[in-house]
Design an enzyme around this catalytic site. Structure first.
Site, mmCIF file in Angstrom:
data_model
loop_
_atom_site.group_PDB
_atom_site.id
_atom_site.type_symbol
_atom_site.label_atom_id
_atom_site.label_comp_id
_atom_site.label_asym_id
_atom_site.label_seq_id
_atom_site.Cartn_x
_atom_site.Cartn_y
_atom_site.Cartn_z
ATOM 1 N N GLU A 40 -53.236 6.503 56.581
ATOM 2 C CA GLU A 40 -53.594 5.590 57.504
ATOM 3 C C GLU A 40 -53.890 6.320 58.993
ATOM 4 O O GLU A 40 -53.713 5.584 59.644
ATOM 5 C CB GLU A 40 -52.624 4.306 57.683
ATOM 6 C CG GLU A 40 -52.512 3.574 56.172
ATOM 7 C CD GLU A 40 -51.840 2.377 56.514
ATOM 8 O OE1 GLU A 40 -51.272 2.314 57.711
ATOM 9 O OE2 GLU A 40 -50.946 2.066 55.512
ATOM 10 N N HIS A 90 -37.015 2.660 62.085
ATOM 11 C CA HIS A 90 -37.319 2.241 63.578
ATOM 12 C C HIS A 90 -36.343 3.227 64.286
ATOM 13 O O HIS A 90 -36.235 2.851 65.562
ATOM 14 C CB HIS A 90 -36.858 0.645 63.797
ATOM 15 C CG HIS A 90 -37.922 -0.189 62.848
ATOM 16 N ND1 HIS A 90 -37.802 -0.542 61.704
ATOM 17 C CD2 HIS A 90 -39.013 -0.667 63.403
ATOM 18 C CE1 HIS A 90 -38.900 -1.333 61.474
ATOM 19 N NE2 HIS A 90 -39.795 -1.359 62.499
ATOM 20 N N TYR A 147 -41.445 -4.860 70.161
ATOM 21 C CA TYR A 147 -40.103 -4.652 69.927
ATOM 22 C C TYR A 147 -39.962 -3.260 71.045
ATOM 23 O O TYR A 147 -40.635 -2.641 70.826
ATOM 24 C CB TYR A 147 -39.092 -4.417 68.582
ATOM 25 C CG TYR A 147 -39.505 -3.189 67.850
ATOM 26 C CD1 TYR A 147 -38.983 -1.937 68.062
ATOM 27 C CD2 TYR A 147 -40.633 -3.375 66.961
ATOM 28 C CE1 TYR A 147 -39.527 -0.865 67.345
ATOM 29 C CE2 TYR A 147 -41.167 -2.323 66.432
ATOM 30 C CZ TYR A 147 -40.613 -1.026 66.460
ATOM 31 O OH TYR A 147 -40.943 0.104 65.720
ATOM 32 N N ASN A 197 -43.645 -12.745 66.519
ATOM 33 C CA ASN A 197 -43.629 -11.500 66.150
ATOM 34 C C ASN A 197 -42.686 -10.419 67.181
ATOM 35 O O ASN A 197 -42.884 -9.043 66.932
ATOM 36 C CB ASN A 197 -45.123 -10.715 65.944
ATOM 37 C CG ASN A 197 -45.142 -9.529 65.462
ATOM 38 O OD1 ASN A 197 -44.266 -9.179 64.735
ATOM 39 N ND2 ASN A 197 -45.914 -8.527 65.929
ATOM 40 N N ARG A 213 -42.785 -0.837 71.604
ATOM 41 C CA ARG A 213 -43.560 -0.861 70.708
ATOM 42 C C ARG A 213 -44.391 -2.113 71.045
ATOM 43 O O ARG A 213 -43.775 -3.231 71.165
ATOM 44 C CB ARG A 213 -43.033 -1.104 69.290
ATOM 45 C CG ARG A 213 -44.149 -1.654 68.218
ATOM 46 C CD ARG A 213 -45.069 -0.565 67.852
ATOM 47 N NE ARG A 213 -45.795 -0.808 66.802
ATOM 48 C CZ ARG A 213 -46.966 -0.670 66.377
ATOM 49 N NH1 ARG A 213 -47.603 0.009 67.260
ATOM 50 N NH2 ARG A 213 -47.652 -1.220 65.539
ATOM 51 N N ASP A 268 -53.896 -0.009 64.345
ATOM 52 C CA ASP A 268 -52.907 -1.055 64.274
ATOM 53 C C ASP A 268 -53.188 -1.637 62.957
ATOM 54 O O ASP A 268 -54.331 -1.749 62.430
ATOM 55 C CB ASP A 268 -52.921 -1.921 65.362
ATOM 56 C CG ASP A 268 -51.903 -3.012 65.084
ATOM 57 O OD1 ASP A 268 -50.747 -2.752 65.375
ATOM 58 O OD2 ASP A 268 -52.323 -4.131 64.684
ATOM 59 N N ILE A 311 -44.173 3.015 52.447
ATOM 60 C CA ILE A 311 -44.864 1.836 52.890
ATOM 61 C C ILE A 311 -46.169 2.015 53.200
ATOM 62 O O ILE A 311 -46.984 1.086 53.152
ATOM 63 C CB ILE A 311 -44.047 1.085 53.746
ATOM 64 C CG1 ILE A 311 -42.548 0.858 53.369
ATOM 65 C CG2 ILE A 311 -44.377 -0.294 54.158
ATOM 66 C CD1 ILE A 311 -42.503 0.492 51.864
#
Length: 763
Positions: free
Chosen positions: A492, A702, A520, A122, A523, A497, A439
């Site tokens: 949310e 991002h 990444y 990941n 993050r 997470d 999303i």
């Protein structure tokens, strides 16, 4: 004597000091000099932690402020022109390549480089554009700089760098490159730069260098023997002793050319593939090549069975001799949290099961000691801990196991084929052409994080916390109605997470307080740990989706994380197969999907961004994985009526090689990351004749930059050339959790305006 080694170490810093310093710099609150000083302190902490654990071979050169593949491109002078044109400082250029940059007052507007998953992890790498005209030069010898930095602290290190073949296999063919261009064709240009880098290391007194070539565990490497021979015959004469490392899988037939390379040692991942040892030992025995045994997992957090690892090492010693054997981690430890010692809420029993980066260093050193005739108290305690864990593993939830055994083929199918479902959903949802949605997540503001922190610490009652979250949900719903989105989400705010949130509500998981792992850039996530059979004691999301739906007449989309993604983004059990764990999760989610539908939620998204990521690296292993992974998704989503629209989301995935499995998911709508990939994924959908609805992401979430309305219109126009207009959904690339509200509002306003334009243009 047998030596011990570690391939790499987490870059987060104690208490996430790296993240805090980097984000402070981005916000303009920290200078470049202060950021670099923090980075220097983190590197010191890392080296001292490894050395103090008793490890012989300490890595350097593996630290990064954003991504280590990006570092190589930047250090080799591969900076695409669009970044050069911004006339930023070197550090800001580097960050712009990773995350984009926009400053309208200064006329700066540049998109980020493409990201991709690092093998089957990941962790996200930054794939900088390369083309036939790309030239390389050594602008910065990071490996040399860090070696000297450690040396000043009294620590001798083994510099680490990507191997040239892996590097060129991971970077990107640029936007303007010919269709048949492959970056590996640049190898002859790149080798001289590696020679210069390695020459400088040798001249500085470096005795051994670690060159990571994980590409060797892929099938295609078996056809690259000539490339490896040419490369390492060129590098070896000017380099320190070269240890090639292979991680995440088996070397397979590549051992046939590896044994002939002029290298000092070959590292194997024996955590993932212990069975490869015999074949490799037989190949290396007639040579002078030493072996490095990656027996301590760099990917999972279970305590190593030192007796079992010692047996593997004893076999290697018997064949090659102790002086030609090193024991190490299977990969870099960047995939694990820093230390179990800071976890105060785990029980003593749970702590006895686990090993994080610092403890893995201790395991490697303890194992080396035992192989050198110094079995310690730690070695004996390890045996007791392993035995206790095995005893715990024998317990199970028979109801969960029985339910998995009773799964039928009918449970894996929707009631009707997609065309019939689509007609029912049109009536049920009443969405326009080019429907707009997101999303799922909306910005997690400081207020949300503070409320969650106070609730977790017991400083805020459950009632007050839920009121705060209801207020956030109300604001998100109101905004979506105002901006003109068609299919809404609740935003949310209550979720920490997308995996942890669900794990906390399921039986079978435990959680850390500070077990941060880099995903990444800045993050980080805290992966849950699966310790036993998984089940759902009560509904997990119905309360929030139902509340959001009560605030609007527009349809609300329920949001769930899929079973394969929950599993892949957790630390899974090692005593039962991933298939069993995935199907247990799928049954829990199936119940949640049914409850959402019964509560009046008309669309339900079950995200599977990790389904491609989890694909085994060797093609021979694909069929079994794809069968149970797809079945798990279908098991989760097939318990509802035809009029319930099932969505799923995927990001950073190359679907071409597994497209029949994507089709077999049979989701009504899939949304995919597409903006960074220049829409190249869509050609795959066209060539396979994909007939369900699809939402290719129209802008990159991002990056902090705001796409213009025209930019989104242009992207939609490009998409319509590939996909049927009546099957298109308009959405961002991914969730908006990490973005700020101002950029979110502007971006979504432009998205809605572009969708309205599309309805008129493609009526």
């Amino acid at each position: 004597m047998v030596k011990s080694a570690v391939l790499g170490y987490p870059r987060v810093g104690v208490n996430r000091s790296a993240k805090k310093a980097i984000e402070s710099y981005w916000a303009g609150n920290t200078s470049a000099e202060q950021l670099q000083e923090t980075a220097k302190n983190i590197r010191k902490e890392r080296w001292e932690s490894i050395k103090n654990a008793g490890v012989d071979v300490v890595p350097s050169g593996d630290f990064t402020l954003y991504d280590h593949l990006l570092d190589h491109s930047f250090n080799f002078g591969v900076i695409p022109q669009r970044y050069v044109e911004q006339k930023l400082s070197p550090l800001d250029t580097y960050f712009a390549m990773g995350r984009g940059r926009q400053d309208r007052a200064k006329g700066i507007d540049v998109v980020a480089s493409e990201m991709g998953k690092f093998f089957d992890s990941n962790y996200h790498i930054v794939k900088v554009d390369h083309s036939p005209s790309t030239e390389f030069s050594l602008k910065n010898n990071q490996q040399l700089n860090e070696y000297k930095e450690a040396k000043e602290l009294g620590i001798t290190t083994r510099p680490v760098l990507f191997g040239p073949i892996t590097y060129l296999s991971l970077v990107r063919a640029g936007r303007d490159a010919p269709a048949d261009f492959e970056p590996i064709s640049l190898l002859d240009k790149l080798i001289p730069v590696y020679k210069q880098l390695l020459t400088e290391l040798k001249e500085a007194g470096v005795e051994e260098v670690q060159i990571d070539e994980p590409i060797l565990v892929l099938d295609k490497a078996e056809q690259q023997g000539d490339l490896f021979k040419k490369t390492y015959e060129a590098l070896a004469p000017v380099a320190p002793k070269i240890t090639i490392t292979t991680a995440y899988g088996r070397v397979g037939k590549s051992i046939e050319f590896l044994k002939d390379l002029p290298i000092y040692a070959l590292h194997l991942d024996l955590d993932r593939e212990p069975k490869q040892l015999d074949e490799v030992l037989a190949a290396l025995k007639p040579t002078k090549i030493a072996i490095e045994l990656g027996v301590v997992s760099g990917r999972n957090i279970w305590k190593n069975d030192l007796k079992a690892s010692k047996a593997l090492a004893d076999k290697a010693i018997a064949e090659l001799g102790a002086d030609k054997v090193t024991v190490s981690t299977s990969s870099s430890l960047l995939h694990t949290p820093i230390s179990i010692k800071v976890e105060t809420k785990l029980t003593p029993q749970q702590v006895s099961w686990l090993s994080f980066a610092t403890e893995k260093c201790e395991e490697v050193a303890t194992l080396a000691g035992a192989l050198n005739g110094k079995e310690s108290e730690a070695f004996e305690q390890n045996s007791k801990d392993i035995a206790a864990r095995r005893e715990f593993e024998r317990t199970s939830d028979s109801a969960v196991r029985d339910r998995v055994t009773a799964i039928t083929e009918e449970q894996l199918k929707r009631k009707s084929p997609f065309p019939a479902r689509r007609e029912a959903q049109k009536k049920h949802l009443n969405l326009p052409k080019f429907p707009t949605t997101t999303i799922g997540s909306f910005p997690q503001t400081k207020e949300i994080r503070v409320a969650r922190s106070k609730f977790t610490k017991g400083e805020l009652s459950k009632e007050d916390y839920e009121k705060a979250m209801e207020k956030e949900v109300g604001s998100v719903v109101e905004f979506q109605e105002k901006v003109g989105l068609d299919l809404l989400v609740h935003g949310e705010p209550e979720r920490n997470d997308m995996v942890q949130y669900f794990g906390e509500q399921l039986n079978g998981f435990i959680f850390t307080q500070l077990g941060w792992v880099q995903s990444y850039g800045s993050r980080y996530v805290r992966p849950p740990i699966v310790v036993s059979d998984v089940s759902r004691p009560s509904p997990m999301t119905v309360r929030w989706s139902s509340y959001a739906q009560s605030l609007t007449k527009l349809p609300m989309k329920g949001m769930l994380t899929g079973p394969v993604t929950i599993l892949n983004w957790s630390f899974p059990r090692a005593d039962v197969t991933k298939e069993i764990q995935s199907k247990q999760l799928a049954l829990a989610l199936r119940d949640e999907v049914v409850d959402l539908a019964n509560a009046g939620i008309k669309a339900i998204q079950v995200d599977e961004p990790a389904i491609r990521e989890g694909l085994p690296l060797r093609k021979a292993d694909w069929d079994n994985y794809l069968t149970w992974a797809v079945d798990s998704f279908r098991l989760s989503t097939s318990g509802v009526e035809d009029d319930i629209q099932v969505h799923s989301h995927f990001c950073y995935s190359d679907f071409g090689d597994i497209f029949p499995s994507i089709q077999r998911l049979d989701a009504d709508v899939i949304s995919i990351e597409a903006s960074k990939a220049d829409l190249k994924l869509l050609d795959v959908f066209k060539s396979y004749g994909y007939s369900n609805e699809i939402g290719p992401g129209v802008y990159d979430i991002h990056s902090p930059r705001v796409p213009s309305e025209q930019e989104i219109k242009d992207r939609i126009a490009s998409m319509v050339k590939v996909l049927p207009a009546d099957l298109m959904v308009v959405n961002p690339d991914c969730g908006l959790k990490t973005r700020g509200w101002k950029e979110t509002e502007e971006s979504l306003a432009n998205l809605v305006a572009a969708a309205k334009w599309a309805r008129e243009t493609y009526a």
